[in-house]
Design a protein around this motif. Structure first.
Motif, PDB file in Angstrom:
ATOM      1  N   LEU A   1      21.657 -83.511  25.621  1.00  0.00           N
ATOM      2  CA  LEU A   1      20.817 -84.578  26.042  1.00  0.00           C
ATOM      3  C   LEU A   1      20.320 -84.427  27.223  1.00  0.00           C
ATOM      4  O   LEU A   1      21.037 -84.310  28.421  1.00  0.00           O
ATOM      5  CB  LEU A   1      21.495 -86.090  25.606  1.00  0.00           C
ATOM      6  CG  LEU A   1      20.713 -87.194  25.801  1.00  0.00           C
ATOM      7  CD1 LEU A   1      19.704 -87.278  24.629  1.00  0.00           C
ATOM      8  CD2 LEU A   1      21.550 -88.585  25.442  1.00  0.00           C
ATOM      9  N   LEU A   2      18.979 -84.746  27.480  1.00  0.00           N
ATOM     10  CA  LEU A   2      18.364 -84.612  28.794  1.00  0.00           C
ATOM     11  C   LEU A   2      18.618 -85.848  29.926  1.00  0.00           C
ATOM     12  O   LEU A   2      18.742 -85.684  30.993  1.00  0.00           O
ATOM     13  CB  LEU A   2      17.020 -84.272  28.964  1.00  0.00           C
ATOM     14  CG  LEU A   2      16.812 -82.835  28.509  1.00  0.00           C
ATOM     15  CD1 LEU A   2      15.246 -82.629  27.978  1.00  0.00           C
ATOM     16  CD2 LEU A   2      17.179 -81.687  29.385  1.00  0.00           C
ATOM     17  N   ALA A   3      18.518 -86.955  29.126  1.00  0.00           N
ATOM     18  CA  ALA A   3      18.736 -88.174  29.886  1.00  0.00           C
ATOM     19  C   ALA A   3      19.322 -89.580  28.980  1.00  0.00           C
ATOM     20  O   ALA A   3      19.150 -89.228  28.000  1.00  0.00           O
ATOM     21  CB  ALA A   3      17.510 -88.454  30.498  1.00  0.00           C
ATOM     22  N   ASN A   4      19.987 -90.029  29.773  1.00  0.00           N
ATOM     23  CA  ASN A   4      20.403 -91.762  29.034  1.00  0.00           C
ATOM     24  C   ASN A   4      20.309 -92.556  30.176  1.00  0.00           C
ATOM     25  O   ASN A   4      20.003 -92.587  31.134  1.00  0.00           O
ATOM     26  CB  ASN A   4      21.498 -91.406  28.040  1.00  0.00           C
ATOM     27  CG  ASN A   4      22.735 -90.924  28.917  1.00  0.00           C
ATOM     28  OD1 ASN A   4      22.897 -90.843  30.113  1.00  0.00           O
ATOM     29  ND2 ASN A   4      23.820 -90.498  28.190  1.00  0.00           N
ATOM     30  N   ARG A   5      21.184 -93.717  29.850  1.00  0.00           N
ATOM     31  CA  ARG A   5      21.223 -94.862  30.934  1.00  0.00           C
ATOM     32  C   ARG A   5      22.172 -94.269  31.993  1.00  0.00           C
ATOM     33  O   ARG A   5      22.097 -95.199  32.925  1.00  0.00           O
ATOM     34  CB  ARG A   5      21.568 -96.095  30.113  1.00  0.00           C
ATOM     35  CG  ARG A   5      20.259 -96.856  29.485  1.00  0.00           C
ATOM     36  CD  ARG A   5      20.795 -98.230  28.794  1.00  0.00           C
ATOM     37  NE  ARG A   5      19.531 -98.653  28.468  1.00  0.00           N
ATOM     38  CZ  ARG A   5      19.527 -99.670  27.466  1.00  0.00           C
ATOM     39  NH1 ARG A   5      20.442-100.102  26.872  1.00  0.00           N
ATOM     40  NH2 ARG A   5      18.608-100.337  27.168  1.00  0.00           N
ATOM     41  N   SER A   6      22.744 -93.466  31.774  1.00  0.00           N
ATOM     42  CA  SER A   6      23.311 -93.018  33.080  1.00  0.00           C
ATOM     43  C   SER A   6      22.691 -92.006  34.012  1.00  0.00           C
ATOM     44  O   SER A   6      23.298 -91.717  35.137  1.00  0.00           O
ATOM     45  CB  SER A   6      24.919 -92.006  32.360  1.00  0.00           C
ATOM     46  OG  SER A   6      24.141 -90.650  31.919  1.00  0.00           O
ATOM     47  N   GLY A   7      21.535 -91.670  33.587  1.00  0.00           N
ATOM     48  CA  GLY A   7      20.477 -90.864  34.593  1.00  0.00           C
ATOM     49  C   GLY A   7      20.200 -89.849  33.844  1.00  0.00           C
ATOM     50  O   GLY A   7      20.516 -89.425  32.472  1.00  0.00           O
TER      51      GLY A   7
END
Length: 362
Positions: A162-168
């Motif tokens: 995954l390239l991005a989530n709410r962790s940045g």
């Protein structure tokens, strides 16, 4: 030269002539049988004959005949090809890498790897830092798998990061960890690793994170105790009566008839509702996580209605983010603003409540 030598030479020449004659006769007979078969069918087997059989699950690409309609003689052939193509496609698992928000590390094996061995080894490939990893595979028969199965042999594995989530955005350290896990897998089963250049991956991760940050939003209401603080039992009982479901990750979800979470209820201090002691709760928060809940024309209005009903049961006051009592009629204005955000999410390929949105806004 003696008479015996001359006789032997003559017999040898005669034997060669007989063998050549026999071969010619057999060849002529075989060609005649083939020509008779062509004449009886009236068709060129290269154009109309049965196609070579494929291994079970092998991929069959569309043929030109499927695009050239209007020929009665080809109707059955085209129908058969389409039916077989549907059957082959059905053998592939539907879940795939989401190229809009994931990058892939390919691990190719030099020799087939049994599913029993591969499944056991890939159990630990689930996270790299704060980013989830998904494992896909391809069998030696060319079948796509979203889950590795016993009894099958595999030619390669794809690790989706995954390239991005709410962790940045995906960090260099997380990417290095994912690559390391893929290399350990390759070393174990004598394989090779192929991945996109690190800087290109990190650039994509930052771009996706910027898009998500601009679209991320949560709308909340707070229930403030009016006369007494509540025990967790008080809250759970009242919430159940208001239509909330069982605790998930410390909060109570409100689920619609389609099974989708519309909003959640929890303690304002972030402590799990399941761990609170008696008479310790003075505030509750009701939160609409906009990207994670399916778009609804009256999303906020519905949440406010449920919040007011719960407040009545708990003898609480409903206030907005500024601590002021929720004014009558405010719901419609907020719902109108949410419609604009829903539209932007969909235009960006992150439709609210979709699998992709749940993934990157997780």
């Amino acid at each position: 030269m003696s008479d015996l030598q001359i006789g032997l030479i003559a017999l040898g020449v005669l034997a060669i002539v007989v063998v050549l004659g026999l071969n010619w006769w057999q060849d002529r007979r075989a060609r005649k049988q083939i020509q008779d078969g062509f004449a009886s069918s009236g068709k060129d087997p290269l154009l109309h004959g049965a196609e070579p059989s494929l291994p079970s699950g092998a991929r069959r690409e569309p043929a030109l005949g499927s695009l050239a309609g209007g020929q009665d003689g080809d109707a059955n052939v085209v129908g058969g090809i389409e039916a077989q193509a549907e059957s082959v496609t059905a053998d592939h698992d539907k879940e795939e890498v989401d190229e809009a928000c994931e990058t892939v590390i390919d691990v190719s094996f030099l020799e087939p790897v049994p599913g029993e061995e591969l499944a056991a080894f890939t159990q630990g490939i689930r996270h790299a830092g704060q980013k989830p990893l998904r494992v896909f595979a391809e069998t030696t028969d060319g079948l796509h798998r979203a889950a590795i199965r016993n009894g099958e042999n595999y030619a390669s594995v794809q690790v989706a990061v995954l390239l991005a989530n709410r962790s940045g955005p995906l960090t260099a350290g997380e990417w290095a960890e994912a690559l390391s896990r893929a290399r350990v897998l390759a070393d174990r089963f004598d394989g090779t690793v192929e991945a996109t250049d690190t800087q290109a991956v990190l650039d994509c991760a930052n771009k996706l994170d910027a898009v998500c940050a601009a679209l991320d939003a949560q709308v909340g209401l707070t229930l403030v105790a009016s006369s007494r603080r509540w025990s967790s039992g008080d809250v759970l009982t009242a919430a159940r009566e208001a239509g909330f479901s069982s605790i998930q990750d410390g909060r109570l979800p409100w689920v619609d008839q389609d099974g989708a979470v519309r909003f959640t209820l929890g303690r304002s201090d972030g402590v799990s509702l399941g761990s609170a002691g008696p008479a310790t709760i003075g505030q509750l928060s009701v939160i609409l996580d906009v990207p994670r809940a399916p778009a609804n024309e009256h999303a906020f209005t519905q949440m406010a209605k449920v919040a007011r009903g719960l407040a009545a049961r708990l003898e609480a006051t409903v206030v907005d983010d500024n601590g002021r009592p929720l004014a009558d009629g405010a719901e419609a204005a907020i719902d109108k603003q949410l419609q604009l955000l829903y539209a932007k999410l969909e235009q960006s390929g992150l439709k609210a409540g979709s699998v992709r949105a749940l993934r990157v806004f997780g």
